[in-house]
Design a protein around this motif. Structure first.
Motif, mmCIF file in Angstrom:
data_model
loop_
_atom_site.group_PDB
_atom_site.id
_atom_site.type_symbol
_atom_site.label_atom_id
_atom_site.label_comp_id
_atom_site.label_asym_id
_atom_site.label_seq_id
_atom_site.Cartn_x
_atom_site.Cartn_y
_atom_site.Cartn_z
ATOM 1 N N ASN A 127 0.813 -1.209 0.000
ATOM 2 C CA ASN A 127 0.000 0.000 0.000
ATOM 3 C C ASN A 127 0.853 1.269 0.000
ATOM 4 O O ASN A 127 0.470 2.266 -0.594
ATOM 5 C CB ASN A 127 -0.952 -0.016 1.200
ATOM 6 N N SER A 128 2.027 1.235 0.636
ATOM 7 C CA SER A 128 2.868 2.434 0.652
ATOM 8 C C SER A 128 3.434 2.720 -0.743
ATOM 9 O O SER A 128 3.528 3.880 -1.149
ATOM 10 C CB SER A 128 3.984 2.311 1.688
ATOM 11 N N ASN A 129 3.797 1.689 -1.495
ATOM 12 C CA ASN A 129 4.252 1.878 -2.872
ATOM 13 C C ASN A 129 3.096 2.388 -3.730
ATOM 14 O O ASN A 129 3.272 3.298 -4.543
ATOM 15 C CB ASN A 129 4.829 0.586 -3.445
ATOM 16 N N GLY A 130 1.917 1.821 -3.549
ATOM 17 C CA GLY A 130 0.744 2.274 -4.301
ATOM 18 C C GLY A 130 0.427 3.736 -4.028
ATOM 19 O O GLY A 130 0.134 4.503 -4.943
ATOM 20 N N LYS A 131 0.512 4.127 -2.769
ATOM 21 C CA LYS A 131 0.247 5.525 -2.407
ATOM 22 C C LYS A 131 1.287 6.443 -3.034
ATOM 23 O O LYS A 131 0.944 7.490 -3.593
ATOM 24 C CB LYS A 131 0.259 5.684 -0.887
ATOM 25 N N GLN A 132 2.561 6.057 -2.965
ATOM 26 C CA GLN A 132 3.627 6.874 -3.546
ATOM 27 C C GLN A 132 3.420 7.021 -5.051
ATOM 28 O O GLN A 132 3.544 8.117 -5.602
ATOM 29 C CB GLN A 132 4.985 6.247 -3.224
ATOM 30 N N LEU A 133 3.073 5.928 -5.735
ATOM 31 C CA LEU A 133 2.816 5.988 -7.172
ATOM 32 C C LEU A 133 1.633 6.904 -7.479
ATOM 33 O O LEU A 133 1.692 7.736 -8.387
ATOM 34 C CB LEU A 133 2.560 4.585 -7.730
ATOM 35 N N TYR A 134 0.555 6.747 -6.714
ATOM 36 C CA TYR A 134 -0.641 7.571 -6.950
ATOM 37 C C TYR A 134 -0.327 9.055 -6.743
ATOM 38 O O TYR A 134 -0.654 9.894 -7.583
ATOM 39 C CB TYR A 134 -1.801 7.135 -6.050
ATOM 40 N N LEU A 135 0.292 9.381 -5.615
ATOM 41 C CA LEU A 135 0.553 10.788 -5.311
ATOM 42 C C LEU A 135 1.540 11.419 -6.288
ATOM 43 O O LEU A 135 1.394 12.599 -6.631
ATOM 44 C CB LEU A 135 1.047 10.930 -3.870
ATOM 45 N N SER A 136 2.505 10.662 -6.771
ATOM 46 C CA SER A 136 3.501 11.240 -7.676
ATOM 47 C C SER A 136 3.094 11.195 -9.140
ATOM 48 O O SER A 136 3.626 11.966 -9.948
ATOM 49 C CB SER A 136 4.849 10.537 -7.494
ATOM 50 N N ARG A 137 2.150 10.331 -9.514
ATOM 51 C CA ARG A 137 1.857 10.163 -10.931
ATOM 52 C C ARG A 137 0.391 10.404 -11.298
ATOM 53 O O ARG A 137 0.067 10.553 -12.470
ATOM 54 C CB ARG A 137 2.277 8.771 -11.385
ATOM 55 N N CYS A 138 -0.504 10.449 -10.329
ATOM 56 C CA CYS A 138 -1.942 10.543 -10.624
ATOM 57 C C CYS A 138 -2.606 11.759 -9.983
ATOM 58 O O CYS A 138 -3.513 12.355 -10.564
ATOM 59 C CB CYS A 138 -2.673 9.291 -10.150
ATOM 60 N N ALA A 139 -2.176 12.090 -8.761
ATOM 61 C CA ALA A 139 -2.860 13.128 -7.984
ATOM 62 C C ALA A 139 -2.784 14.511 -8.612
ATOM 63 O O ALA A 139 -3.647 15.349 -8.355
ATOM 64 C CB ALA A 139 -2.304 13.162 -6.562
#
Length: 124
Positions: free
Chosen positions: A24-36
Protein backbone atom coordinates in the motif's frame (compact mmCIF):
# COMPACT_ATOMS: atom_id res chain seq x y z
CA UNK A 1 -0.83 -38.10 -5.44
CA UNK A 2 -0.92 -36.36 -2.05
CA UNK A 3 2.01 -34.22 -3.15
CA UNK A 4 0.20 -33.11 -6.31
CA UNK A 5 -2.92 -32.19 -4.34
CA UNK A 6 -0.85 -30.28 -1.76
CA UNK A 7 1.07 -28.38 -4.45
CA UNK A 8 -2.14 -27.58 -6.34
CA UNK A 9 -3.78 -26.31 -3.16
CA UNK A 10 -0.73 -24.20 -2.35
CA UNK A 11 -0.68 -22.66 -5.82
CA UNK A 12 -4.40 -21.87 -5.72
CA UNK A 13 -4.04 -20.22 -2.31
CA UNK A 14 -1.15 -18.09 -3.58
CA UNK A 15 -3.09 -17.01 -6.64
CA UNK A 16 -6.13 -16.05 -4.57
CA UNK A 17 -3.94 -14.18 -2.09
CA UNK A 18 -2.17 -11.97 -4.64
CA UNK A 19 -4.04 -8.75 -3.74
CA UNK A 20 -2.87 -9.09 -0.15
CA UNK A 21 0.70 -9.05 -1.45
CA UNK A 22 0.17 -5.48 -2.61
CA UNK A 23 2.33 -2.83 -0.96
CA UNK A 24 0.00 0.00 0.00
CA UNK A 25 2.87 2.43 0.65
CA UNK A 26 4.25 1.88 -2.87
CA UNK A 27 0.74 2.27 -4.30
CA UNK A 28 0.25 5.52 -2.41
CA UNK A 29 3.63 6.87 -3.55
CA UNK A 30 2.82 5.99 -7.17
CA UNK A 31 -0.64 7.57 -6.95
CA UNK A 32 0.55 10.79 -5.31
CA UNK A 33 3.50 11.24 -7.68
CA UNK A 34 1.86 10.16 -10.93
CA UNK A 35 -1.94 10.54 -10.62
CA UNK A 36 -2.86 13.13 -7.98
CA UNK A 37 -1.70 16.07 -10.10
CA UNK A 38 -4.88 15.58 -12.12
CA UNK A 39 -7.13 13.39 -9.98
CA UNK A 40 -6.27 15.03 -6.65
CA UNK A 41 -5.28 13.32 -3.42
CA UNK A 42 -8.97 12.50 -2.91
CA UNK A 43 -9.49 11.05 -6.46
CA UNK A 44 -12.35 13.48 -7.04
CA UNK A 45 -10.73 15.25 -9.99
CA UNK A 46 -9.49 18.10 -7.81
CA UNK A 47 -5.78 18.13 -8.70
CA UNK A 48 -4.08 21.27 -10.01
CA UNK A 49 -4.31 20.03 -13.62
CA UNK A 50 -7.87 18.69 -13.32
CA UNK A 51 -9.51 21.35 -15.46
CA UNK A 52 -6.64 21.70 -17.89
CA UNK A 53 -7.31 18.53 -19.84
CA UNK A 54 -9.97 18.10 -22.48
CA UNK A 55 -12.14 16.41 -21.37
CA UNK A 56 -11.60 17.53 -17.75
CA UNK A 57 -10.34 14.98 -15.26
CA UNK A 58 -13.22 12.84 -13.97
CA UNK A 59 -14.23 12.30 -10.36
CA UNK A 60 -13.09 8.74 -9.68
CA UNK A 61 -14.84 8.52 -6.32
CA UNK A 62 -18.33 8.27 -7.80
CA UNK A 63 -20.47 5.20 -7.21
CA UNK A 64 -20.45 4.40 -10.94
CA UNK A 65 -16.65 4.42 -11.10
CA UNK A 66 -16.34 2.40 -7.88
CA UNK A 67 -18.62 -0.21 -9.46
CA UNK A 68 -16.42 -0.37 -12.59
CA UNK A 69 -13.31 -0.72 -10.42
CA UNK A 70 -14.98 -3.52 -8.47
CA UNK A 71 -16.31 -5.29 -11.59
CA UNK A 72 -12.98 -5.10 -13.44
CA UNK A 73 -10.26 -5.18 -10.75
CA UNK A 74 -6.89 -4.06 -12.02
CA UNK A 75 -8.12 -3.43 -15.55
CA UNK A 76 -9.00 0.23 -15.04
CA UNK A 77 -5.67 1.21 -13.50
CA UNK A 78 -3.50 -0.71 -15.96
CA UNK A 79 -5.48 0.40 -19.01
CA UNK A 80 -5.16 4.07 -18.11
CA UNK A 81 -1.43 3.74 -17.49
CA UNK A 82 -0.91 1.86 -20.75
CA UNK A 83 -2.90 4.62 -22.51
CA UNK A 84 -5.05 2.95 -25.14
CA UNK A 85 -7.02 6.22 -25.08
CA UNK A 86 -4.26 8.02 -26.95
CA UNK A 87 -2.21 11.01 -25.94
CA UNK A 88 -4.48 12.71 -23.36
CA UNK A 89 -2.31 12.24 -20.26
CA UNK A 90 1.09 13.02 -21.85
CA UNK A 91 -0.40 15.94 -23.82
CA UNK A 92 -2.00 17.48 -20.71
CA UNK A 93 1.26 17.20 -18.81
CA UNK A 94 3.30 18.56 -21.72
CA UNK A 95 0.94 21.51 -22.36
CA UNK A 96 1.18 22.51 -18.70
CA UNK A 97 4.95 22.17 -18.39
CA UNK A 98 4.75 19.22 -16.01
CA UNK A 99 7.58 16.75 -16.33
CA UNK A 100 6.98 13.31 -14.88
CA UNK A 101 10.01 11.05 -15.13
CA UNK A 102 9.53 7.80 -17.02
CA UNK A 103 8.66 4.82 -14.87
CA UNK A 104 9.38 1.18 -15.71
CA UNK A 105 6.02 -0.24 -14.58
CA UNK A 106 5.99 -3.72 -13.13
CA UNK A 107 3.10 -6.05 -12.39
CA UNK A 108 3.76 -5.35 -8.71
CA UNK A 109 3.39 -1.59 -9.33
CA UNK A 110 0.04 -2.15 -11.05
CA UNK A 111 -1.09 -4.35 -8.16
CA UNK A 112 0.11 -1.85 -5.54
CA UNK A 113 -1.48 1.13 -7.28
CA UNK A 114 -4.75 -0.71 -7.82
CA UNK A 115 -4.87 -1.78 -4.18
CA UNK A 116 -4.16 1.75 -2.89
CA UNK A 117 -6.56 3.35 -5.35
CA UNK A 118 -9.34 0.85 -4.58
CA UNK A 119 -9.00 1.64 -0.88
CA UNK A 120 -8.94 5.37 -1.56
CA UNK A 121 -12.18 5.45 -3.55
CA UNK A 122 -13.89 2.89 -1.30
CA UNK A 123 -13.70 5.44 1.54
CA UNK A 124 -15.82 7.94 -0.36
Amino acid sequence: MKTIVAVSLGISLCIQALPCLADNSNGKQLYLSRCAMCHGADAKGTGPLANKSNPPTPDLATAAFRKRLHDYPGVIVSSVILRPNGDLIPRTLRENGVKVPPHAWTVKDFRDLNEYFSGLVAKK
